[in-house]
Design an enzyme around this catalytic site. Structure first.
Site, mmCIF file in Angstrom:
data_model
loop_
_atom_site.group_PDB
_atom_site.id
_atom_site.type_symbol
_atom_site.label_atom_id
_atom_site.label_comp_id
_atom_site.label_asym_id
_atom_site.label_seq_id
_atom_site.Cartn_x
_atom_site.Cartn_y
_atom_site.Cartn_z
ATOM 1 C CG ASP A 390 -1.816 0.939 1.142
ATOM 2 O OD1 ASP A 390 -1.928 1.306 0.485
ATOM 3 O OD2 ASP A 390 -2.863 1.826 2.351
ATOM 4 C CB CYS A 417 -3.990 6.044 -3.700
ATOM 5 S SG CYS A 417 -2.088 6.807 -3.178
#
Length: 459
Positions: A390, A417
């Site tokens: 992540d 993201c």
């Protein structure tokens, strides 16, 4: 011929007609004028607009909409009164269902840029929110004065003009209310307000955070120095006017910077932390602690990561870029062991604390980079079955990608993201891995952001 080519190039101030082909990664309309790519904020796919060039960059131009000749059927009136000035949202003028379609398209485009073969059939529809308003649990608004009144808001893009935001439509109602209460009290007590141009004054920023599940609210005043006049009165008023405020903090930042927090944070009243829960996990949030901004969609995102990991209870998991341990702890009940690492030592201390508080005995957290720890563990005979990454917006370190390709876990779960760095990294991993699917998740409705969970399986 050379002369003609030169004439076709756009100039600043020039108006021209253009048809919008798609949305760019920042939510702007993308069109072509005489084969030159033009980015036009506020324009939507399928629209025919008259635009005016605002900037010429190498390889592209930027422009603003002068007139919409043919509007998209998905265009709606943005409900926020300061939408066009504020810049915090990019897509309020686009119907929400269509936002979800366009976010998927942004992901499709990102993969097309890096892949020879189309990935479109592997990219699933975006998971959105039932109610895509008032979802943000944290607000950081600058404080200023306008006509002697205390205002709170954000600076207009590329300017020193503070846009007064009385009620932000994507902020949780509790953070909006807390900001309103604090600014009213600052005005009543005539507390000195920082003037950005003169670089004088005391209160710079009001940071409010709500724990959505428990209803607790935290207020942090960012000031240029420690002394806070009428401090006791300020505290009493906040507690009286908004009993949900359980933590009142102060942070001192005297530097001439756009960075919000300074180094020194201390308690004015109440608790140091507020309690928040996420699924079965509970977290203590200090003024500076990182926590996901949309808890409702965080549960969706983490459940997608869990689905992608396809755990049976026997897996050894590595949680790279683990932060305070949220994703790893989300998976820990269904795994044999979770080992996480992060380069920020404070985050690792929090991760260990979070694991201990929840009674997990199958977790281990180390400060440092995954590419340093992984080979060491493999050498010691500990080999992961699943690696979860992540990373920040810039994507994974090249060294980590190389390490994953050497260690060859059965599954890689990539939580991202930024579609652009995601597509680049996935392409690198495809030497040894097959993409099962890409699942976009809308964590920030009305903005151009889109998160993704990608499931990769060893070939």
């Amino acid at each position: 011929m050379i002369q003609k080519q030169h004439e076709s190039k756009l100039e600043v101030g020039q108006t021209f007609p253009v048809t919008i082909k798609r949305l760019g990664i920042n939510g702007e309309g993308v069109g072509y004028f005489k084969r030159q790519v033009v980015f036009i904020p506020g324009a939507l796919p399928g629209e025919e607009v008259v635009a005016e060039t605002t900037k010429i960059q190498r390889g592209f131009a930027e422009a603003k909409v002068k007139k919409v000749r043919k509007a998209s059927p998905h265009r709606v009136k943005a409900p926020c009164p300061v939408y066009e000035e504020c810049g915090g949202c990019q897509l309020q003028h686009l119907d929400y269902k269509e936002q979800l379609n366009q976010k998927r398209d942004i992901v499709v485009q990102a993969f097309e840029k890096y892949m020879k073969n189309s990935m479109e059939e592997k990219i699933r529809p975006t998971l959105g929110m039932e109610n895509p308003w008032h979802y943000r649990n944290k607000s950081q608004l600058q404080v200023g004065r306008k006509d002697e009144k205390v205002i709170t808001g954000l600076y207009k893009q590329n300017s020193h003009q503070l846009i007064d935001i009385a009620h932000c439509m994507i902020q949780h109602k509790a953070t909006n209310e807390a900001t309103k209460v604090v600014r009213r009290i600052l005005e009543k007590l005539n507390v000195s307000i920082y003037n950005e141009k003169k670089q004088k004054g005391l209160v710079r920023t009001i940071v409010t955070r709500t724990a959505v599940q428990t209803g607790e609210v935290q207020v942090t005043l960012i000031t240029t120095k420690e002394e806070l006049p009428n401090k006791e009165q300020f505290i009493a008023e906040v507690q009286k006017q908004m009993p949900a405020v359980k933590s009142i903090m102060q942070n001192v930042n005297w530097r001439k910077t756009s960075v919000i927090f300074g180094d020194k944070t201390f308690k004015l009243a109440g608790k140091e932390v507020i309690q928040e829960t996420l699924g079965d996990l509970s977290f203590e949030l200090s003024a500076r602690a990182f926590f996901q901004l949309n808890p409702e969609q965080t549960v969706v995102l983490y459940n997608e990561a869990k689905k992608a990991a396809a755990l049976t209870g026997n897996e050894k998991i590595v949680d790279a870029y683990c932060g305070v341990g949220t994703i790893g702890l989300w998976l820990a009940n269904d795994a044999a062991e979770v080992r996480g690492m992060d380069v920020i030592p404070e985050a690792i201390a929090d991760a260990r604390k979070n694991a201990k508080r929840h009674g997990f005995t199958n977790t281990k957290y180390e400060a440092g980079k995954a590419e340093q720890w992984l080979p060491k563990w493999v050498k010691e005979g500990w080999r992961p079955d699943v690696i979860v990454v992540d990373p920040p917006r810039t994507g994974c370190d090249d060294k980590l990608l190389e390490t994953i390709l050497k260690v060859k876990p059965k599954q890689v779960v990539y939580v991202s993201c930024n579609p652009s760095s995601l597509a680049r990294d996935v392409q690198a991993l495809m030497k040894s891995y097959e993409v099962e699917y890409v699942q976009p998740v809308d964590m920030f409705p009305h903005t151009a952001h889109v998160e993704n969970v990608v499931k990769l399986t060893l070939k």
